[in-house]
Design an enzyme around this catalytic site. Structure first.
Site, PDB file in Angstrom:
ATOM      1  N   LYS A  83      31.498  24.986 -25.152  1.00  0.00           N
ATOM      2  CA  LYS A  83      30.597  23.896 -24.752  1.00  0.00           C
ATOM      3  C   LYS A  83      29.165  24.423 -24.634  1.00  0.00           C
ATOM      4  CE  LYS A  83      30.293  20.480 -20.973  1.00  0.00           C
ATOM      5  NZ  LYS A  83      30.967  20.030 -19.733  1.00  0.00           N
ATOM      6  N   SER A 158      31.450  15.254 -19.130  1.00  0.00           N
ATOM      7  CA  SER A 158      30.431  15.748 -20.037  1.00  0.00           C
ATOM      8  C   SER A 158      30.969  16.583 -21.196  1.00  0.00           C
ATOM      9  CB  SER A 158      29.407  16.581 -19.255  1.00  0.00           C
ATOM     10  OG  SER A 158      29.985  17.741 -18.720  1.00  0.00           O
ATOM     11  N   SER A 182      34.178  16.437 -15.462  1.00  0.00           N
ATOM     12  CA  SER A 182      33.785  16.618 -16.865  1.00  0.00           C
ATOM     13  C   SER A 182      34.831  17.268 -17.758  1.00  0.00           C
ATOM     14  CB  SER A 182      32.484  17.427 -16.944  1.00  0.00           C
ATOM     15  OG  SER A 182      31.424  16.680 -16.418  1.00  0.00           O
TER      16      SER A 182
END
Length: 471
Positions: A83, A158, A182
């Site tokens: 990520k 997220s 997230s």
């Protein structure tokens, strides 16, 4: 009603080195010599190219990804992504923000090193909303990350880019992290397994160690429970926190029957929608059929919890605006998106409350622990309503409307981040009328990952999770 067809659904599954393997299965095939790590990386790259134009999940690519030398790790040779809020040497870390231009990272972040120790081959970095603040991966001036089940819907946030790639079959697992939901939110939106570990189960996030309350835990999103279990076992092989009970490799359900509490609505009054309530009640019925004792429970949170969490969230945006030049010399807080700016402005009106907010949030662990008396786990929705269409939570929505929508959606996950407890999202047996996945969530006491994984294994065995390629 939405219909699934070639125009709305995206997947990359095909007859190649990856096949329909999860990460554990692919690593085993590589160990047996049925495929090579190089073939797995090549075919994963081809899969990503096949879906990326429609998903928009990738932020950056490793120019020439090379499988690690044989590490003997649980995921040796498995292609994956990191990520884009975590440093990976040689790639910029942009945090999903247009407020600065990042340079290439000089070294791997501590968690990246832990992840790499499992033997994965990193192909690149996945997109996230600005600084991970939003529960959807959307932007003011760029295309959103889209859900592979239906590209008109959010992939969550997220860790939306990671979830989209895994659900679409481009890679078996991908890095995710969770500061308010997230990992679990995009897992729920995309029909995946997403486990937020206990605070301290994996190496600490560098940024969160400097904050008065560490909300963030790193992990993965996956299509199978055994991948989530194998990740935690591999992480523990690299580093084990002596303050937590050792976990080891969890390999399936337990014969132990549990006492599980359940709730349908948020403890702070947000009512879940009908489809979400049905997913939880159906899970309750399944658990009872499997021999568990399930009973209603209330989480006695302070009535100010939601407002306090929002204030702390705003403080994080304010601090990023103040310290942003450490990310890039051209950082301009005025280029932060509408959600980030709104959170910052809201905090500026409340900053004097900060000491009280921190005291109350830290006290949440007492109320949480009291709710677990006599219980092993608690079952709840992941989100208060089903996956929204693209645009519903966009940072272009005026902030007062946007924050009202977010608080009506993200009503269950933040408590585990505040308390530091583990929590797992798994796909429910039921889906929306449109066929989109719905997630249900199990939460436990600190260190309870084994119980979470065992009950998730049991549900997966009872009714295997739907996959997008099955549509």
């Amino acid at each position: 009603m939405t219909t699934f067809d070639e125009r709305t659904m995206v997947h990359a599954f095909r007859d190649d080195a990856l096949g329909e393997h999860d990460a554990v299965g692919l690593a085993a095939a590589i160990r047996r010599g049925e495929v090579s790590a190089a073939e797995a990386a090549r075919d994963a790259q081809e899969r990503v190219r096949a879906v990326e134009a429609r998903l928009g999940a990738v932020q950056a690519y490793v120019e020439s990804p090379a499988p690690a030398a044989d590490t003997g790790g649980a995921f040796a040779g498995v292609p994956t992504f990191v990520k884009d809020n975590t440093d990976y040497r040689g790639l910029p870390t942009g945090h999903g923000s247009a407020a600065f231009r990042p340079g290439a990272a000089r070294r791997h972040a501590p968690f990246a090193r832990q992840f790499l120790s499992s033997g994965v081959t990193v192909l690149g970095k996945t997109r996230l909303p600005e600084f991970g603040f939003s529960p959807t991966t959307e932007y003011e001036g760029a295309e959103p990350v889209r859900n592979p089940w239906h590209t008109g819907f959010s992939a969550g946030g997220s860790s939306g880019g990671s979830a989209a790639l895994v659900a679409a079959g481009a890679v078996p697992i991908a890095h995710a992290n969770d500061g308010g939901g997230s990992i679990r939110i995009p897992a729920a939106c995309c029909g995946l397994v997403g486990l937020k570990p206990t605070r301290g189960r994996v190496v600490a996030n560098a940024q969160s160690r400097q904050l008065p309350l560490d909300l963030i835990s790193d992990g993965i999103v996956s299509r199978s429970v055994r991948d989530a279990a194998a990740f935690l076992a591999a992480a523990e092989t690299y580093w084990k926190n002596p303050a937590l009970p050792p976990l080891g490799l969890v390999e399936g359900p337990s014969g132990q029957r549990l006492r599980i509490g359940f709730l349908l609505d948020s403890p702070n009054g947000v009512r879940s929608d009908d489809a979400t309530r049905a997913a939880v009640t159906e899970t309750v019925a399944t658990l009872e059929r499997l021999g568990h004792t399930v009973e209603p429970v209330e989480l006695g949170l302070d009535p100010s919890f939601t407002d306090d969490f929002l204030t702390y969230w705003g403080m994080l945006s304010f601090l990023l605006g103040v310290t942003g030049r450490t990310l890039g010399s051209d950082f301009d807080r005025h280029r932060m998106d509408g959600l980030s700016r709104g959170l910052r402005e809201e905090y500026l009106g409340k900053w004097r409350r900060t000491p009280g907010v921190l005291r109350r949030l830290k006290r949440t662990k007492q109320a949480y622990a009291a709710s677990f008396r006599g219980l092993d786990l608690v079952l709840s929705p992941v989100l208060a309503h089903t996956t929204p269409p693209i645009g519903h939570l966009s940072p272009t929505v005026p902030y007062p409307t946007l924050i009202e929508r977010i608080l009506a959606y993200v009503a269950f996950t933040p408590v585990n981040n505040v308390v530091g407890t583990p929590s797992i999202s798994v796909p429910a047996a039921s889906a929306t009328e449109d066929g989109l996945p719905i997630g249900v969530m199990f939460s436990g006491r600190p260190g309870a990952e084994r119980k979470l994984l065992e009950v998730a294994f049991e549900l997966e065995a009872d009714r295997p999770f739907r996959r997008v390629q099955d549509l």
